[in-house]
Write a protein that holds these residues in place. Structure first.
Motif, short mmCIF file in Angstrom:
data_model
loop_
_atom_site.label_atom_id
_atom_site.label_comp_id
_atom_site.label_asym_id
_atom_site.label_seq_id
_atom_site.Cartn_x
_atom_site.Cartn_y
_atom_site.Cartn_z
N ALA A 298 19.33 -9.32 6.45
CA ALA A 298 18.10 -8.78 5.86
C ALA A 298 18.00 -9.17 4.40
N ILE A 299 19.11 -9.10 3.69
CA ILE A 299 19.11 -9.48 2.27
C ILE A 299 18.86 -10.98 2.13
N GLU A 300 19.49 -11.76 2.99
CA GLU A 300 19.29 -13.22 2.94
C GLU A 300 17.82 -13.57 3.16
N TYR A 301 17.22 -13.01 4.22
CA TYR A 301 15.81 -13.29 4.50
C TYR A 301 14.90 -12.71 3.43
N GLY A 302 15.26 -11.52 2.92
CA GLY A 302 14.46 -10.89 1.87
C GLY A 302 14.42 -11.73 0.61
N LYS A 303 15.56 -12.29 0.23
CA LYS A 303 15.60 -13.15 -0.96
C LYS A 303 14.73 -14.38 -0.77
N ARG A 304 14.81 -14.97 0.42
CA ARG A 304 13.99 -16.16 0.70
C ARG A 304 12.50 -15.80 0.74
N ALA A 305 12.20 -14.61 1.25
CA ALA A 305 10.80 -14.17 1.28
C ALA A 305 10.25 -14.00 -0.13
N VAL A 306 11.07 -13.44 -1.01
CA VAL A 306 10.65 -13.25 -2.41
C VAL A 306 10.40 -14.60 -3.08
N GLU A 307 11.26 -15.59 -2.77
CA GLU A 307 11.07 -16.93 -3.35
C GLU A 307 9.79 -17.58 -2.82
N TYR B 266 7.15 -15.98 -1.25
CA TYR B 266 5.95 -15.15 -1.44
C TYR B 266 6.17 -14.17 -2.59
N PRO B 267 6.23 -14.67 -3.82
CA PRO B 267 6.56 -13.82 -4.98
C PRO B 267 5.50 -12.78 -5.33
N ASN B 268 4.33 -12.88 -4.72
CA ASN B 268 3.27 -11.91 -5.01
C ASN B 268 2.95 -11.04 -3.79
N ASN B 269 3.90 -10.95 -2.88
CA ASN B 269 3.70 -10.20 -1.65
C ASN B 269 4.49 -8.88 -1.71
N PHE B 270 3.79 -7.80 -1.50
CA PHE B 270 4.41 -6.47 -1.52
C PHE B 270 5.58 -6.37 -0.54
N ASP B 271 5.37 -6.85 0.71
CA ASP B 271 6.36 -6.70 1.76
C ASP B 271 7.66 -7.45 1.47
N SER B 272 7.57 -8.55 0.74
CA SER B 272 8.78 -9.30 0.40
C SER B 272 9.76 -8.41 -0.38
N TYR B 273 9.26 -7.80 -1.43
CA TYR B 273 10.11 -6.97 -2.29
C TYR B 273 10.47 -5.65 -1.61
N PHE B 274 9.54 -5.12 -0.82
CA PHE B 274 9.79 -3.84 -0.16
C PHE B 274 10.94 -3.97 0.85
N CYS B 275 10.90 -5.04 1.64
CA CYS B 275 11.95 -5.24 2.64
C CYS B 275 13.30 -5.51 1.96
N GLU C 6 15.28 -2.39 -8.62
CA GLU C 6 14.61 -3.55 -9.21
C GLU C 6 13.52 -4.09 -8.28
N ASN C 7 13.84 -4.18 -6.99
CA ASN C 7 12.86 -4.72 -6.03
C ASN C 7 11.77 -3.71 -5.71
N PHE C 8 12.11 -2.43 -5.65
CA PHE C 8 11.08 -1.42 -5.40
C PHE C 8 10.08 -1.34 -6.56
N LYS C 9 10.57 -1.50 -7.80
CA LYS C 9 9.66 -1.48 -8.94
C LYS C 9 8.68 -2.67 -8.88
N LYS C 10 9.19 -3.81 -8.42
CA LYS C 10 8.30 -4.97 -8.27
C LYS C 10 7.29 -4.72 -7.17
N ALA C 11 7.75 -4.11 -6.08
CA ALA C 11 6.83 -3.78 -4.98
C ALA C 11 5.78 -2.79 -5.44
N GLU C 12 6.16 -1.87 -6.32
CA GLU C 12 5.21 -0.89 -6.86
C GLU C 12 4.05 -1.60 -7.56
N GLU C 13 4.37 -2.64 -8.30
CA GLU C 13 3.34 -3.40 -9.02
C GLU C 13 2.37 -4.10 -8.06
N LEU C 14 2.88 -4.44 -6.87
CA LEU C 14 2.09 -5.24 -5.92
C LEU C 14 1.43 -4.40 -4.82
N ALA C 15 1.71 -3.10 -4.80
CA ALA C 15 1.15 -2.24 -3.74
C ALA C 15 -0.36 -2.20 -3.84
#
Length: 264
Positions: free
Chosen positions: A17-26, A28-37, A53-62
């Motif tokens: 999950a962390i591996e895929y989440g990191k790749r998702a963030v790379e 889709y850097p402006n996608n809420f779900d990337s950082y949330f997952c 750190e990731n939840f705060k970024k997701a907060e900005e994109l919600a």
């Protein structure tokens, strides 16, 4: 990548999950779900700083109140874990406000806020929120187990405040309710808490009786947390190090820091 992250979380494969989440963030850097997952994966891996750190970024994109309510709750949870209780309350109250707006269930949030006030030592405030959680739980059709947990928590606060009679009445009613509804777990937890209350009163005989009864019961059903709690209270009340050592051994085994609630 986002869907793979979510699927890995469902399968409890946190490293993936962390591996895929990191790749998702790379990707889709402006996608809420990337950082949330990714935040949820770090949270479940017990890495609160990275989760925050990731939840705060997701907060900005919600982009919806539902997303924000979820994020506020997770951030509150992380802040509580790292000991920033006042900040945690701020976020939990934000989550509560939005949850009420969108017609979600408020009872679990009210109970969590009560728990934080308990940790802060503000017992009166904690009791107010437990009362509110109980009322909300009734209105929202909460499970018997949830309602029983609130009563257990309230009994501990009554005992902390010195209202032993009220605490004992609640717990004995809870044992009766558990027996009538054939819910053994409710009965066994109430037995352990009742033993703790009697211990706080100085009635060692009654304390030992209920704690031993509850201990034997939870051991049969394999509830390691409450087994440890029973040993913890037996160790304190009977001043026996072997029980305290056993409690710490089990807490370490199940990855819990200690008893969530205890009577001083």
């Amino acid at each position: 990548m986002i869907e793979k992250c979510k699927d890995a979380l469902r399968k409890d494969d946190l490293e993936k999950a962390i591996e895929y989440g990191k790749r998702a963030v790379e990707m889709y850097p402006n996608n809420f779900d990337s950082y949330f997952c990714l935040g949820k994966a770090y949270h479940r891996m017990r890495q609160p700083e990275l989760a925050y750190e990731n939840f705060k970024k997701a907060e900005e994109l919600a982009s919806s109140k539902e997303d924000l309510a979820s994020i506020y709750e997770y951030i509150g949870r992380i802040l509580a874990i790292i000991g920033k209780l006042d900040d945690a309350l701020t976020y939990y109250n934000k989550a509560l406000g939005l949850t009420k707006e969108i017609g979600g269930k408020a009872a679990p949030l009210l109970r969590t806020i009560a728990e934080i006030y308990f940790k802060k030592g503000d017992l009166d405030k904690a009791l107010d929120y437990y009362d509110a959680a109980f009322t909300a739980g009734e209105e929202e059709g909460a499970s018997k187990e949830f309602m029983a947990e609130i009563i257990n928590d309230m009994s501990i606060i009554y005992a902390e405040l010195g209202f032993y009679k009220e605490a004992i009445t609640l717990l004995k009613d809870l044992i009766l309710f558990g027996n009538l509804s054939e819910n053994d777990h409710i009965v066994y937890v109430a037995e352990i808490n009742l033993g703790a209350v009697y211990g706080a009163m100085g009635n060692k005989e009654a304390a030992k009786r209920y704690l031993s009864m509850g201990l034997n019961h939870v051991k049969k059903i394999g509830d390691k947390y409450w087994e440890a709690v029973a040993y913890f209270h037996l160790g304190r009340i009977l001043n026996k190090k072997k029980y305290s050592d056993k409690a710490n051994e089990i807490f370490k085994e199940i990855g819990v820091a200690g008893v969530n609630h205890w009577i001083s």
